[in-house]
Design a protein around this motif. Structure first.
Motif, PDB file in Angstrom:
ATOM      1  N   ASP A   1       0.835  -1.205   0.000  1.00 30.53           N
ATOM      2  CA  ASP A   1       0.000   0.000   0.000  1.00 30.53           C
ATOM      3  C   ASP A   1       0.869   1.255   0.000  1.00 30.53           C
ATOM      4  O   ASP A   1       0.650   2.181  -0.782  1.00 30.53           O
TER       5      ASP A   1
ATOM      6  N   TYR B   1      -4.235   4.044  -6.852  1.00 33.21           N
ATOM      7  CA  TYR B   1      -3.125   3.127  -6.538  1.00 33.21           C
ATOM      8  C   TYR B   1      -3.118   2.554  -5.130  1.00 33.21           C
ATOM      9  O   TYR B   1      -2.465   1.537  -4.906  1.00 33.21           O
ATOM     10  N   ALA B   2      -3.803   3.184  -4.179  1.00 35.99           N
ATOM     11  CA  ALA B   2      -3.754   2.672  -2.799  1.00 35.99           C
ATOM     12  C   ALA B   2      -4.208   1.223  -2.756  1.00 35.99           C
ATOM     13  O   ALA B   2      -5.068   0.806  -3.528  1.00 35.99           O
TER      14      ALA B   2
ATOM     15  N   ASP C   1      -3.326  20.325  -8.272  1.00 38.61           N
ATOM     16  CA  ASP C   1      -2.429  19.395  -7.583  1.00 38.61           C
ATOM     17  C   ASP C   1      -3.214  18.544  -6.588  1.00 38.61           C
ATOM     18  O   ASP C   1      -3.066  17.329  -6.534  1.00 38.61           O
TER      19      ASP C   1
ATOM     20  N   PHE D   1      -5.328  15.944  -8.498  1.00 33.39           N
ATOM     21  CA  PHE D   1      -4.573  14.840  -9.103  1.00 33.39           C
ATOM     22  C   PHE D   1      -3.918  13.942  -8.052  1.00 33.39           C
ATOM     23  O   PHE D   1      -3.790  12.736  -8.250  1.00 33.39           O
ATOM     24  N   ARG D   2      -3.531  14.527  -6.920  1.00 28.63           N
ATOM     25  CA  ARG D   2      -3.007  13.695  -5.839  1.00 28.63           C
ATOM     26  C   ARG D   2      -4.110  12.768  -5.317  1.00 28.63           C
ATOM     27  O   ARG D   2      -3.857  11.599  -5.024  1.00 28.63           O
TER      28      ARG D   2
ATOM     29  N   ILE E   1       6.469  22.775  -9.444  1.00 29.63           N
ATOM     30  CA  ILE E   1       5.636  22.386 -10.590  1.00 29.63           C
ATOM     31  C   ILE E   1       6.479  21.619 -11.622  1.00 29.63           C
ATOM     32  O   ILE E   1       6.072  20.564 -12.109  1.00 29.63           O
TER      33      ILE E   1
ATOM     34  N   GLY F   1       1.332   6.479  -6.904  1.00 27.52           N
ATOM     35  CA  GLY F   1       0.152   7.272  -7.287  1.00 27.52           C
ATOM     36  C   GLY F   1       0.399   8.763  -7.133  1.00 27.52           C
ATOM     37  O   GLY F   1       0.044   9.556  -8.003  1.00 27.52           O
ATOM     38  N   THR F   2       1.019   9.134  -6.027  1.00 28.49           N
ATOM     39  CA  THR F   2       1.294  10.555  -5.798  1.00 28.49           C
ATOM     40  C   THR F   2       2.332  11.068  -6.802  1.00 28.49           C
ATOM     41  O   THR F   2       2.143  12.114  -7.424  1.00 28.49           O
TER      42      THR F   2
ATOM     43  N   TYR G   1      -6.589  11.673  -7.035  1.00 22.79           N
ATOM     44  CA  TYR G   1      -6.762  10.635  -8.054  1.00 22.79           C
ATOM     45  C   TYR G   1      -5.655   9.585  -7.940  1.00 22.79           C
ATOM     46  O   TYR G   1      -5.918   8.377  -7.954  1.00 22.79           O
ATOM     47  N   GLY G   2      -4.405  10.052  -7.820  1.00 21.75           N
ATOM     48  CA  GLY G   2      -3.261   9.140  -7.729  1.00 21.75           C
ATOM     49  C   GLY G   2      -3.390   8.181  -6.550  1.00 21.75           C
ATOM     50  O   GLY G   2      -3.132   6.984  -6.686  1.00 21.75           O
ATOM     51  N   THR G   3      -3.801   8.713  -5.414  1.00 23.92           N
ATOM     52  CA  THR G   3      -3.947   7.859  -4.235  1.00 23.92           C
ATOM     53  C   THR G   3      -5.094   6.871  -4.433  1.00 23.92           C
ATOM     54  O   THR G   3      -4.948   5.670  -4.189  1.00 23.92           O
TER      55      THR G   3
ATOM     56  N   GLU H   1     -10.850   8.461   4.806  1.00 25.76           N
ATOM     57  CA  GLU H   1      -9.925   8.963   3.790  1.00 25.76           C
ATOM     58  C   GLU H   1     -10.547   8.839   2.395  1.00 25.76           C
ATOM     59  O   GLU H   1     -10.441   9.758   1.575  1.00 25.76           O
TER      60      GLU H   1
ATOM     61  N   LYS I   1      -3.460  26.102  -9.794  1.00 26.23           N
ATOM     62  CA  LYS I   1      -2.380  25.098  -9.705  1.00 26.23           C
ATOM     63  C   LYS I   1      -2.492  24.280  -8.415  1.00 26.23           C
ATOM     64  O   LYS I   1      -2.227  23.082  -8.398  1.00 26.23           O
TER      65      LYS I   1
ATOM     66  N   PHE J   1       2.487   1.698  -3.489  1.00 21.53           N
ATOM     67  CA  PHE J   1       1.577   2.132  -4.554  1.00 21.53           C
ATOM     68  C   PHE J   1       1.038   3.541  -4.320  1.00 21.53           C
ATOM     69  O   PHE J   1       0.796   4.290  -5.268  1.00 21.53           O
ATOM     70  N   ARG J   2       0.865   3.909  -3.056  1.00 21.69           N
ATOM     71  CA  ARG J   2       0.481   5.292  -2.778  1.00 21.69           C
ATOM     72  C   ARG J   2       1.584   6.247  -3.219  1.00 21.69           C
ATOM     73  O   ARG J   2       1.309   7.320  -3.772  1.00 21.69           O
TER      74      ARG J   2
ATOM     75  N   TYR K   1       0.930  11.504 -10.310  1.00 19.15           N
ATOM     76  CA  TYR K   1      -0.168  12.447 -10.552  1.00 19.15           C
ATOM     77  C   TYR K   1      -0.005  13.836  -9.942  1.00 19.15           C
ATOM     78  O   TYR K   1      -0.683  14.760 -10.383  1.00 19.15           O
ATOM     79  N   ALA K   2       0.874  13.995  -8.941  1.00 17.51           N
ATOM     80  CA  ALA K   2       1.001  15.311  -8.305  1.00 17.51           C
ATOM     81  C   ALA K   2       1.362  16.366  -9.340  1.00 17.51           C
ATOM     82  O   ALA K   2       2.078  16.091 -10.307  1.00 17.51           O
ATOM     83  N   ARG K   3       0.868  17.565  -9.159  1.00 19.63           N
ATOM     84  CA  ARG K   3       1.146  18.686 -10.058  1.00 19.63           C
ATOM     85  C   ARG K   3       2.175  19.635  -9.486  1.00 19.63           C
ATOM     86  O   ARG K   3       2.638  20.550 -10.159  1.00 19.63           O
ATOM     87  N   ARG K   4       2.499  19.478  -8.220  1.00 19.33           N
ATOM     88  CA  ARG K   4       3.616  20.205  -7.612  1.00 19.33           C
ATOM     89  C   ARG K   4       4.106  19.405  -6.416  1.00 19.33           C
ATOM     90  O   ARG K   4       3.310  18.823  -5.691  1.00 19.33           O
TER      91      ARG K   4
END
Lengths: 349, 349
Positions: A266, B277-278, B266, B269-270, A337, A273-274, B272-274, B285, B262, A269-270, A277-280
């Motif tokens: 977990d 993939y979690a 962020d 998308f974070r 960014i 995922g971050t 979404y990423g979590t 949460e 921005k 994969f977290r 996908y993170a934008r900054r």
């Protein structure tokens, strides 16, 4: 080749190959040398420092090892370029922050680098991928030999090589190994191991060099003692310690896989995922998540992603690298960014 | 149709359509009714309660609206099935936790549901997608009319419909609207708005019903007053308030898009990423991240993902749903794993 070309290449030592490259990022050997009959830098006039450079320049260019190397006049560089070279582990903070005539010489693929007029007249280093201290020693010893054939180095029968700082007297050698020890951190064994390693005369530092706290489970271990032992003995001693630490990390990884598999999976994969996908993202968070992701690759949770990508990112996500890569100065927020952008691009491949 | 079939279908009200469905999840109308001449439940013997059920069963089955409905004897259900119906918003905690003969009647697609022998003899509700209180009122009024034609409801010329609790006397109607207000939460306006709404006689609750704190930016607003106003007036009043809140949320979304783009991007998308993939995730949460992701869809950061998927997940990630879906009892840790699995599957489509 010029300095700006470095941004498009990956340093040889980041390629993620070599012995134990699942745990050992790289091995580094550094030698300190001073010229016979020349005043040590701490007391040398600017004229004398210039003489050192004038003397060494043709000598270095005449060696086989450094014939095609890049010569950089450090005193002419911008702050950004200085920071860039520090981030690549090619020069020290001390060289960057010094005064007067200084130079750095960088071989193709950045395997070998020299600093002139740092604390000593000359510092030679090589970094190799994986656990490869003996190989590194052979490489740096060859360069040293080529130079010693042409100019003499200050040497005493009693003490060995003479250096500006007494901690370097003797072999003038520092051997260090960069380790990735996430499982020892997760299982809270790292503190005990660090203390034990320190007690028997080794130094534990972070990835980003002298004086830095370890971030993201990267630990650099190097010898303290340079006197009273041969280079081979120093290397053999540190390798023994490194093999023990590797064993502990391997055991801890096995423990995590058998006892805490779902939890680690977990976490891995977290992190992915971050990062994907993170934008900054700031440096600190990025380094920590990349470290977790690297563990995920080694434990085979993450497929189709090679750890050399993550080695490269450890260097590429730093402030000066991001600015060089983007060809302009960036504020901290802009860097966050661009850092996120770069990581997404690299790990989604 | 039986109770276990519900797990494979999505309640009509989660489909994410209707007016203002970017902000309004659903609209609900509930009526409380009691039979003429029958003792209120609080004082009724078990025999009397059984009589209510015997009386209502054929009457309900004879209506057009509920001819094909599912009849559920609540007193015969397992705790898991009770929890499952609560999670779907089909029965109340009070009905599930009560004693003696009780029943629930559920129409196809779960548009209409009735409870027998909750606080009142009869509770009728409908939930509709989007802002649709008048439609909901028409639907529930039609069912009520069909039943009233066959049996009489306790009614006083002075007070209106008589109910067990004085707060329901009059129309016996509760109108409520479920809103998604992430931007008002992020911009810290929600507290002030909640207080203002409460002051003028409306109740603010969380998504998961009476007594729950709002989680994940979902807020349920309902009328307090049932007496002295017609149903249409009550609906008109609450709709006016809802339109104001929608306007505030829209302004806040615009503010975020122009001033903090921005940062919000962020955050989205974070989330979404979590979620994508979690490997394990708890309810709290998950609800928060799904809320952020829903905002991301509404602000057009996330494409190719419809908000009805997220509406469905709000229901499907709850404990009893996960256990019904997997066909067995699950521990909290197992649920966290299955919850993460379900979310990954749904949002990666």
């Amino acid at each position: 080749m010029n300095l700006n070309d470095l941004i498009t290449q990956t340093s040889e030592w980041l390629k993620g190959t070599g012995a134990h490259s699942d745990i050992v990022i790289s091995s580094r050997i550094r030698l300190a040398r001073n010229l016979i009959g020349a005043t040590f830098n701490s007391r040398a006039s600017e004229e004398k420092r210039n003489e050192i450079i004038s003397l060494l320049r043709p000598v270095i260019k005449s060696t086989d090892s450094l014939r095609n190397s890049l010569w950089i006049d450090i005193d002419k560089l911008s702050r950004l370029d200085l920071q860039f070279l520090i981030e690549r582990h090619l020069i020290s903070h001390e060289l960057a922050g010094g005064e007067g005539a200084r130079a750095a010489i960088i071989s193709e693929m950045e395997t070998i680098s020299l600093m002139i007029n740092e604390e000593d007249h000359l510092r030679l280093q090589t970094i190799q991928s994986g656990l490869a201290l003996m190989d590194a020693w052979r490489i740096v010893n060859k360069v040293e030999g080529e130079l010693a054939d042409r100019i003499g180095f200050a040497f005493s029968q009693e003490f060995g090589y003479l250096t500006a700082c007494p901690t370097n007297v003797g072999t003038g050698m520092r051997a260090s190994v960069m380790l990735h020890l996430p499982s020892l951190v997760i299982t809270r064994q790292i503190e005990k191991i660090s203390q034990a390693v320190a007690k028997i005369g080794f130094v534990v530092r972070g990835f980003y060099g002298e004086g830095t706290e370890p971030i993201g489970d990267y630990f650099q271990i190097s010898n303290q003692v340079t006197l009273g032992q041969s280079e081979e003995e120093i290397i053999s001693n540190i390798e023994q310690i490194i093999h023990q630490i590797i064993g502990h990390e391997e055991n801890a990884r096995q423990f995590l896989l058998t006892r805490r598999k779902k939890q680690i999976e977990d976490r891995v994969f977290r992190a992915y995922g971050t990062l994907a996908y993170a934008r900054r993202i700031d440096s600190n968070e990025a380094i920590k998540l990349l470290s977790t992701l690297r563990l995920g690759i080694e434990l085979d949770f993450i497929k189709n992603l090679d750890h050399h990508i993550l080695n490269e990112l450890l260097i590429a996500i730093q402030p000066a690298h991001l600015q060089k890569l983007n060809g302009k100065a960036l504020t901290a927020v802009e860097r966050d960014i661009k850092r996120a952008e770069l990581i997404r691009k690299k790990i989604k491949k």
